[in-house]
Design a protein around this motif. Structure first.
Motif, PDB file in Angstrom:
ATOM      1  N   ILE A   1      -3.767   3.938   8.777  1.00  0.00           N
ATOM      2  CA  ILE A   1      -2.479   4.489   9.243  1.00  0.00           C
ATOM      3  C   ILE A   1      -1.467   4.452   8.089  1.00  0.00           C
ATOM      4  O   ILE A   1      -0.729   5.412   7.873  1.00  0.00           O
ATOM      5  CB  ILE A   1      -1.945   3.704  10.470  1.00  0.00           C
ATOM      6  N   ALA A   2      -1.471   3.356   7.350  1.00  0.00           N
ATOM      7  CA  ALA A   2      -0.506   3.198   6.251  1.00  0.00           C
ATOM      8  C   ALA A   2      -0.697   4.270   5.170  1.00  0.00           C
ATOM      9  O   ALA A   2       0.277   4.888   4.718  1.00  0.00           O
ATOM     10  CB  ALA A   2      -0.646   1.811   5.633  1.00  0.00           C
ATOM     11  N   THR A   3      -1.947   4.521   4.779  1.00  0.00           N
ATOM     12  CA  THR A   3      -2.184   5.530   3.731  1.00  0.00           C
ATOM     13  C   THR A   3      -1.849   6.938   4.236  1.00  0.00           C
ATOM     14  O   THR A   3      -1.278   7.742   3.502  1.00  0.00           O
ATOM     15  CB  THR A   3      -3.637   5.478   3.221  1.00  0.00           C
ATOM     16  N   THR A   4      -2.187   7.189   5.501  1.00  0.00           N
ATOM     17  CA  THR A   4      -1.884   8.519   6.071  1.00  0.00           C
ATOM     18  C   THR A   4      -0.370   8.757   6.108  1.00  0.00           C
ATOM     19  O   THR A   4       0.117   9.804   5.681  1.00  0.00           O
ATOM     20  CB  THR A   4      -2.468   8.639   7.502  1.00  0.00           C
ATOM     21  N   LYS A   5       0.350   7.757   6.619  1.00  0.00           N
ATOM     22  CA  LYS A   5       1.818   7.883   6.716  1.00  0.00           C
ATOM     23  C   LYS A   5       2.454   7.994   5.336  1.00  0.00           C
ATOM     24  O   LYS A   5       3.403   8.750   5.130  1.00  0.00           O
ATOM     25  CB  LYS A   5       2.404   6.655   7.434  1.00  0.00           C
TER      26      LYS A   5
ATOM     27  N   THR B   1       0.838  -1.210   0.000  1.00  0.00           N
ATOM     28  CA  THR B   1       0.000   0.000   0.000  1.00  0.00           C
ATOM     29  C   THR B   1       0.870   1.256   0.000  1.00  0.00           C
ATOM     30  O   THR B   1       0.636   2.187  -0.773  1.00  0.00           O
ATOM     31  CB  THR B   1      -0.909   0.002   1.257  1.00  0.00           C
ATOM     32  N   VAL B   2       1.863   1.246   0.869  1.00  0.00           N
ATOM     33  CA  VAL B   2       2.749   2.411   0.998  1.00  0.00           C
ATOM     34  C   VAL B   2       3.554   2.610  -0.297  1.00  0.00           C
ATOM     35  O   VAL B   2       3.693   3.730  -0.794  1.00  0.00           O
ATOM     36  CB  VAL B   2       3.685   2.254   2.224  1.00  0.00           C
ATOM     37  N   LEU B   3       4.038   1.505  -0.844  1.00  0.00           N
ATOM     38  CA  LEU B   3       4.865   1.579  -2.066  1.00  0.00           C
ATOM     39  C   LEU B   3       4.108   2.217  -3.232  1.00  0.00           C
ATOM     40  O   LEU B   3       4.681   3.003  -3.992  1.00  0.00           O
ATOM     41  CB  LEU B   3       5.347   0.173  -2.458  1.00  0.00           C
ATOM     42  N   ALA B   4       2.825   1.898  -3.355  1.00  0.00           N
ATOM     43  CA  ALA B   4       2.027   2.449  -4.454  1.00  0.00           C
ATOM     44  C   ALA B   4       1.910   3.973  -4.353  1.00  0.00           C
ATOM     45  O   ALA B   4       1.742   4.662  -5.357  1.00  0.00           O
ATOM     46  CB  ALA B   4       0.634   1.823  -4.456  1.00  0.00           C
ATOM     47  N   ILE B   5       2.023   4.483  -3.124  1.00  0.00           N
ATOM     48  CA  ILE B   5       1.893   5.943  -2.934  1.00  0.00           C
ATOM     49  C   ILE B   5       3.254   6.639  -2.954  1.00  0.00           C
ATOM     50  O   ILE B   5       3.434   7.627  -3.656  1.00  0.00           O
ATOM     51  CB  ILE B   5       1.120   6.252  -1.624  1.00  0.00           C
ATOM     52  N   VAL B   6       4.239   6.114  -2.208  1.00  0.00           N
ATOM     53  CA  VAL B   6       5.547   6.806  -2.173  1.00  0.00           C
ATOM     54  C   VAL B   6       6.402   6.479  -3.404  1.00  0.00           C
ATOM     55  O   VAL B   6       7.290   7.245  -3.769  1.00  0.00           O
ATOM     56  CB  VAL B   6       6.351   6.565  -0.876  1.00  0.00           C
TER      57      VAL B   6
END
Lengths: 190, 101
Positions: free
Chosen positions: A74-78, A32-37
């Protein structure tokens, strides 16, 4: 281990419960985090921060949502925070290089992101798509990536984003419309 | 220059490029690295200057210094007042006797 047992174990600071949580959710959180950052090392760093936040704020979790939804939230927010920070640094870096760099050219160039889970024949197109995803609003970006990268249903996304089903449908519709428009501009200029 | 239908086709194919995407995995020993990071953070927070005993002792010293300063200032002004009173009582403030005219 069900949600209740996991929650009780975490709240009583049991190492086994925390280890179970990390091992069960690390791929979901990282993906999830990788797709955003859109940067593997940074995504891993943020994923660690997500679990640290979970550990520190477990007492504030009332259990009104699923543990998975809470962790995704939490993951998307961070991830968004990290993305904004990186963007600000790039802007500042670009500004400094325009002041002090040679030929007034920005030294910092973003690297094309290739998601490791994309099929080989789609890598180039996916890279173009991820660049376009970056230009969506925060909520559209979250809804789109949770559905298309993490494979969450619209119903699951409502629990993560704490919005209604119609809001998620609207976000997805606007995300697709905007992506089409951005891709049209890209392919027209090719 | 691409034709409209070609562009539309490119867009559709690109939008579908995430179909069949697999989850990206973090590098091995994620939990071990996380534990190490949490431990490091804990050590920083529990450094000697973070211990409550040191914090309270420091606060106590600051309060004592403040009390001492206030006492010194008020004591000095009361000394000055009593000195003035003494001078008045014995007519030491009257310097007319030293008139040089």
């Amino acid at each position: 281990m069900n949600d209740l047992e996991l929650l009780q174990g975490l709240q009583s600071r049991q190492a086994v419960a925390f280890r179970y949580l990390v091992e069960h959710y690390q791929t979901k959180v990282f993906n999830t985090v990788l797709a955003i950052v859109q940067h593997p090392e940074e995504a891993e760093d943020v994923a660690q921060e997500v679990f640290m936040e979970v550990y520190e704020s477990i007492d504030t979790f009332r259990g009104e949502a699923k543990v998975s939804s809470w962790i995704y939230r939490i993951a998307t927010t961070k991830a968004l925070e990290a993305y904004r920070k990186k963007k600000a640094q790039k802007r500042w870096g670009g500004f400094l290089s325009s002041l002090f760099g040679e030929n007034n050219e920005a030294v910092y160039e973003p690297i094309d992101f290739v998601h490791p889970g994309v099929e080989l024949e789609n890598k180039e197109r996916a890279s173009v798509l991820f660049k376009a995803i970056n230009q969506l609003s925060d909520n559209q970006k979250i809804a789109f990536t949770l559905h298309h990268v993490e494979g969450l249903s619209y119903q699951e996304i409502t629990e993560v984003m704490q919005v209604s089903l119609s809001s998620v449908e609207s976000l997805m519709f606007r995300a697709k419309t905007n992506l089409k428009s951005l891709l049209k501009t890209y392919y027209t200029s090719q | 220059m691409k034709k409209n239908y070609q562009i539309e086709e490119e867009i559709e194919r690109t939008l579908q490029s995430l179909e069949g995407i697999k989850s990206a995995e973090p590098t091995p020993f994620f939990y071990t690295r996380l534990q190490a990071r949490m431990e490091k953070k804990k050590q920083v927070k529990t450094g000697w200057h973070w211990r409550p005993a040191y914090a309270y002792a420091f606060l106590g010293v600051v309060i004592l210094l403040n009390v001492w300063t206030i006492y010194q200032v008020s004591h000095r002004s009361s000394n000055a007042e009593s000195g003035e009173q003494f001078a008045n009582d014995y007519g030491l403030n009257d310097f007319s006797g030293f008139d040089t005219n």
